[in-house]
Each structure stands twice: as structure tokens, then as C-alpha cells.
Design a protein around this motif. Structure first.
Motif, PDB file in Angstrom:
ATOM      1  N   HIS A 136     -21.290 -27.222  22.773  1.00  0.00           N
ATOM      2  CA  HIS A 136     -22.237 -27.498  23.850  1.00  0.00           C
ATOM      3  C   HIS A 136     -23.509 -28.126  23.318  1.00  0.00           C
ATOM      4  CE1 HIS A 136     -20.118 -24.268  26.498  1.00  0.00           C
ATOM      5  NE2 HIS A 136     -19.679 -25.484  26.784  1.00  0.00           N
ATOM      6  N   GLN A 137     -23.953 -27.703  22.170  1.00  0.00           N
ATOM      7  CA  GLN A 137     -25.155 -28.299  21.596  1.00  0.00           C
ATOM      8  C   GLN A 137     -24.952 -29.782  21.305  1.00  0.00           C
ATOM      9  OE1 GLN A 137     -27.316 -26.206  18.501  1.00  0.00           O
ATOM     10  NE2 GLN A 137     -26.482 -24.231  19.138  1.00  0.00           N
ATOM     11  N   LYS A 138     -23.777 -30.143  20.839  1.00  0.00           N
ATOM     12  CA  LYS A 138     -23.498 -31.558  20.569  1.00  0.00           C
ATOM     13  C   LYS A 138     -23.533 -32.368  21.866  1.00  0.00           C
ATOM     14  CE  LYS A 138     -22.959 -31.526  16.116  1.00  0.00           C
ATOM     15  NZ  LYS A 138     -23.898 -32.291  15.241  1.00  0.00           N
ATOM     16  N   LEU A 139     -22.987 -31.801  22.943  1.00  0.00           N
ATOM     17  CA  LEU A 139     -23.010 -32.505  24.225  1.00  0.00           C
ATOM     18  C   LEU A 139     -24.439 -32.671  24.744  1.00  0.00           C
ATOM     19  CD1 LEU A 139     -19.949 -30.799  25.994  1.00  0.00           C
ATOM     20  CD2 LEU A 139     -20.045 -33.076  24.960  1.00  0.00           C
ATOM     21  N   VAL A 140     -25.243 -31.635  24.613  1.00  0.00           N
ATOM     22  CA  VAL A 140     -26.644 -31.723  25.037  1.00  0.00           C
ATOM     23  C   VAL A 140     -27.392 -32.742  24.188  1.00  0.00           C
ATOM     24  CG1 VAL A 140     -28.799 -30.438  25.218  1.00  0.00           C
ATOM     25  CG2 VAL A 140     -26.656 -29.372  25.940  1.00  0.00           C
ATOM     26  N   GLU A 141     -27.090 -32.776  22.914  1.00  0.00           N
ATOM     27  CA  GLU A 141     -27.738 -33.735  22.020  1.00  0.00           C
ATOM     28  C   GLU A 141     -27.406 -35.172  22.424  1.00  0.00           C
ATOM     29  OE1 GLU A 141     -27.706 -34.785  17.207  1.00  0.00           O
ATOM     30  OE2 GLU A 141     -27.128 -32.786  17.927  1.00  0.00           O
ATOM     31  N   ILE A 142     -26.159 -35.419  22.789  1.00  0.00           N
ATOM     32  CA  ILE A 142     -25.763 -36.754  23.230  1.00  0.00           C
ATOM     33  C   ILE A 142     -26.464 -37.123  24.538  1.00  0.00           C
ATOM     34  CG2 ILE A 142     -23.811 -38.124  24.071  1.00  0.00           C
ATOM     35  CD1 ILE A 142     -22.041 -36.569  22.111  1.00  0.00           C
ATOM     36  N   LEU A 143     -26.550 -36.158  25.466  1.00  0.00           N
ATOM     37  CA  LEU A 143     -27.225 -36.405  26.738  1.00  0.00           C
ATOM     38  C   LEU A 143     -28.698 -36.722  26.522  1.00  0.00           C
ATOM     39  CD1 LEU A 143     -27.230 -36.424  29.829  1.00  0.00           C
ATOM     40  CD2 LEU A 143     -27.569 -33.946  29.767  1.00  0.00           C
ATOM     41  N   SER A 144     -29.354 -35.968  25.665  1.00  0.00           N
ATOM     42  CA  SER A 144     -30.760 -36.219  25.373  1.00  0.00           C
ATOM     43  C   SER A 144     -30.960 -37.591  24.736  1.00  0.00           C
ATOM     44  CB  SER A 144     -31.291 -35.120  24.448  1.00  0.00           C
ATOM     45  OG  SER A 144     -32.615 -35.388  24.052  1.00  0.00           O
ATOM     46  N   TYR A 145     -30.098 -37.945  23.812  1.00  0.00           N
ATOM     47  CA  TYR A 145     -30.173 -39.261  23.173  1.00  0.00           C
ATOM     48  C   TYR A 145     -30.032 -40.380  24.201  1.00  0.00           C
ATOM     49  CZ  TYR A 145     -28.515 -43.340  20.555  1.00  0.00           C
ATOM     50  OH  TYR A 145     -28.335 -44.612  20.057  1.00  0.00           O
ATOM     51  N   ALA A 146     -29.094 -40.235  25.125  1.00  0.00           N
ATOM     52  CA  ALA A 146     -28.883 -41.263  26.143  1.00  0.00           C
ATOM     53  C   ALA A 146     -30.085 -41.381  27.075  1.00  0.00           C
ATOM     54  CB  ALA A 146     -27.620 -40.934  26.942  1.00  0.00           C
ATOM     55  N   THR A 162     -30.470 -24.684  23.111  1.00  0.00           N
ATOM     56  CA  THR A 162     -30.571 -25.870  23.951  1.00  0.00           C
ATOM     57  C   THR A 162     -31.762 -26.734  23.567  1.00  0.00           C
ATOM     58  OG1 THR A 162     -29.548 -24.674  25.804  1.00  0.00           O
ATOM     59  CG2 THR A 162     -30.772 -26.672  26.322  1.00  0.00           C
ATOM     60  N   ASN A 163     -32.938 -26.138  23.418  1.00  0.00           N
ATOM     61  CA  ASN A 163     -34.130 -26.914  23.094  1.00  0.00           C
ATOM     62  C   ASN A 163     -33.994 -27.662  21.777  1.00  0.00           C
ATOM     63  OD1 ASN A 163     -36.054 -24.197  24.468  1.00  0.00           O
ATOM     64  ND2 ASN A 163     -35.474 -26.101  25.478  1.00  0.00           N
ATOM     65  N   ALA A 164     -33.420 -27.008  20.777  1.00  0.00           N
ATOM     66  CA  ALA A 164     -33.222 -27.673  19.484  1.00  0.00           C
ATOM     67  C   ALA A 164     -32.284 -28.864  19.612  1.00  0.00           C
ATOM     68  CB  ALA A 164     -32.686 -26.665  18.465  1.00  0.00           C
ATOM     69  N   ALA A 165     -31.212 -28.718  20.410  1.00  0.00           N
ATOM     70  CA  ALA A 165     -30.283 -29.827  20.611  1.00  0.00           C
ATOM     71  C   ALA A 165     -30.958 -30.989  21.338  1.00  0.00           C
ATOM     72  CB  ALA A 165     -29.067 -29.339  21.396  1.00  0.00           C
ATOM     73  N   VAL A 166     -31.802 -30.683  22.311  1.00  0.00           N
ATOM     74  CA  VAL A 166     -32.524 -31.726  23.033  1.00  0.00           C
ATOM     75  C   VAL A 166     -33.443 -32.484  22.085  1.00  0.00           C
ATOM     76  CG1 VAL A 166     -34.248 -32.152  24.816  1.00  0.00           C
ATOM     77  CG2 VAL A 166     -32.379 -30.547  25.246  1.00  0.00           C
ATOM     78  N   ILE A 167     -34.155 -31.748  21.224  1.00  0.00           N
ATOM     79  CA  ILE A 167     -35.081 -32.386  20.286  1.00  0.00           C
ATOM     80  C   ILE A 167     -34.326 -33.279  19.306  1.00  0.00           C
ATOM     81  CG2 ILE A 167     -36.732 -31.935  18.435  1.00  0.00           C
ATOM     82  CD1 ILE A 167     -37.523 -29.371  19.944  1.00  0.00           C
ATOM     83  N   LYS A 168     -33.221 -32.809  18.783  1.00  0.00           N
ATOM     84  CA  LYS A 168     -32.440 -33.602  17.833  1.00  0.00           C
ATOM     85  C   LYS A 168     -31.927 -34.891  18.468  1.00  0.00           C
ATOM     86  CE  LYS A 168     -30.874 -29.600  15.131  1.00  0.00           C
ATOM     87  NZ  LYS A 168     -29.701 -28.763  14.745  1.00  0.00           N
ATOM     88  N   GLY A 169     -31.419 -34.789  19.677  1.00  0.00           N
ATOM     89  CA  GLY A 169     -30.923 -35.988  20.346  1.00  0.00           C
ATOM     90  C   GLY A 169     -32.016 -36.993  20.632  1.00  0.00           C
TER      91      GLY A 169
END
Length: 264
Positions: A136-146, A162-169
């Protein structure tokens, strides 16, 4: 016996009724050795004539079907709002019906329509649980990147999950000006893993005046601050994530678009 009817259907129908009301005479041979059989009307002929003169059930439906033959049948909206060829008694006055939506709902819908009509970049608030698996973190990271790659400005907090994945993306999109992290307390109150990730973020807002609060209370204040700065909220939660569901409810009350993803 001559039968009068308006259509060929009536003619066939009347002929069938007439045939069923007749009796068959016994066959006999004539002088020319021909075998002759004939039909004889029943005795209650007058009653049968009255039955033939009675209108058949379904005649109006047949005429209506023939009228619409070759034409486009009316839609449901035409039946409700276009009574010109169907009689005023079939018209449904929609305006006379009591409204089932409150003023707040109408305001929310008008705000939602205005936001959706704007195809430009938006301010997006990302919220989510700390207990998120790597997939799920990978999916959130991709969404944030997009989202950042298409020019949207992301607001989020600094927790793990979740927040960390958003920041990374968002960092992968290489547009640091489109990422803002708002912390519920001072940076020193954050876990070591979060502090290391926050060193790469250009826009970090701290709330040291909330250090005396519990993390739950400080997070509630932080979430409200993020809601006030965005047009749309994207949240990843479980059905028992009380604070996150409360945040989504407050965002909706503030006329924000809320997109809620349940992880369970």
C-alpha cells in the motif's frame, strides 16, 4: 355473414369468434355422390352478435402501438416533463415536490461542481494510517508522485506509514515547492525515521505550541490546519480509524472534496 371491423386484426378476431359459435351438420351424400358438410350457426346468434359488437380489451393499447410505429418512443424524462401529446393529467410537477436536500447539501454540491469544473492544479491534503503495509505504501507513493508531477500542491503530515509514502513520492517528482509538511508538534517530537526524511523537505511547518498536548490532540489540530489549506482530501484508513474518519467528516463539512480509501 358480413363482419365489419376497423382493422385486419379485428376481422380475424371476429371470424374466429363466429367459427367457434357454429355447429357442424352431419355429412350426407347428394344425388351426385358428393359428400357435403356445412356449418350451422348456433341458436344464440343474437347473443354472439352482441359479443362481436363489444370492444375488445387491449384495443387502445394496440392503437397506441400503431401510432408510435416508426417513431422514437418517449424517454422517462419526456414522460415527466413533456405532456403535450399525452394529456395534462400525466404531467408530474417536479417543482411542487418538497425538496429532500438541505441548504448545506446544496452548498456542498455547488462547491463540488465548481472544483470539478476547474481542471487546473489543486491543493491536496493527504491523510492516512501509520499501520500501512509496504504494498500500500508503494501505491500511495506512486499516487503522490503523479499528483505532484501534474502540478498539484500536496499538504501532509510527518508521521510514518501513509505520510512517509506521500513525502517520498512527492520528492521523486523533483518539485520541492509543491510539497508542504505540517507537523502536529515540533520537529524534535517526531520519530527518528521521520526526522531523517524531513531533512529532504523544503517546506516544513512546525507547531511547537502543541508540545504539551497528547499526540492525538495535536494531530487533530494539525489535520484541521491542513484541511483549511486544501481543496480536496485523500485519506487512507481502516473502519476503526477514529481520528481519520473524524477528519474526513470535518473536511466534508468544510465543503472539501473527500476521497476515502478503506484498507480493510
Amino acid at each position: 355473414m358480413r363482419l365489419h371491423s376497423r382493422t385486419g386484426f379485428d376481422c380475424l378476431h371476429n371470424a374466429a369468434i363466429h367459427a367457434t359459435r357454429c355447429t357442424v351438420r352431419p355429412c350426407h351424400r347428394t344425388s351426385g355422390s358428393k359428400l357435403v358438410c356445412s356449418l350451422q350457426p348456433s341458436q344464440d346468434t343474437s347473443q354472439h352478435r352482441s359479443q362481436l359488437q363489444q370492444p375488445r380489451l387491449g384495443q387502445e393499447s394496440l392503437e397506441l402501438l400503431l401510432t408510435y410505429a416508426g417513431k422514437q418512443l418517449p424517454s422517462q424524462a419526456d414522460e415527466l416533463c413533456s405532456p403535450s401529446d399525452r394529456g395534462d393529467e400525466k404531467f408530474v410537477a417536479l417543482a411542487d415536490k418538497p425538496s429532500t436536500r438541505s441548504i448545506a447539501d446544496l452548498d456542498y454540491l455547488s462547491e463540488l461542481l465548481a472544483i470539478q469544473q476547474n481542471d487546473g492544479p489543486k491543493n491536496l491534503g493527504f491523510f492516512g494510517t501509520r499501520n500501512m503495509g509496504m504494498t500500500h505504501q508503494k501505491l500511495v507513493e506512486i499516487l503522490s508522485y503523479a499528483m505532484v508531477s501534474t502540478g498539484n500542491h500536496i499538504y501532509t503530515s510527518g508521521a510514518t506509514g501513509t505520510n512517509a509514502a506521500v513525502i517520498k513520492g512527492a520528492l521523486r517528482a523533483e518539485q520541492p515547492q509543491l510539497l508542504t509538511v505540517i507537523l502536529p508538534q515540533s520537529r524534535s517530537k517526531q520519530p527518528q525515521e521521520s526526522r531523517e526524511l524531513l531533512e529532504q523537505v523544503q517546506n516544513v511547518v512546525e507547531m511547537p505550541h502543541n508540545d504539551h498536548m497528547t499526540l492525538m490532540e495535536a494531530s487533530r489540530v494539525c489535520n484541521r490546519e491542513i484541511i483549511s489549506k486544501v481543496q480536496q482530501v485523500i485519506c487512507f484508513a481502516f473502519h476503526d480509524s477514529r481520528l481519520l474518519l473524524e477528519t474526513c467528516a470535518e473536511a466534508k463539512e468544510s465543503k472539501k472534496i473527500v476521497t476515502l480509501f478503506y484498507l480493510d
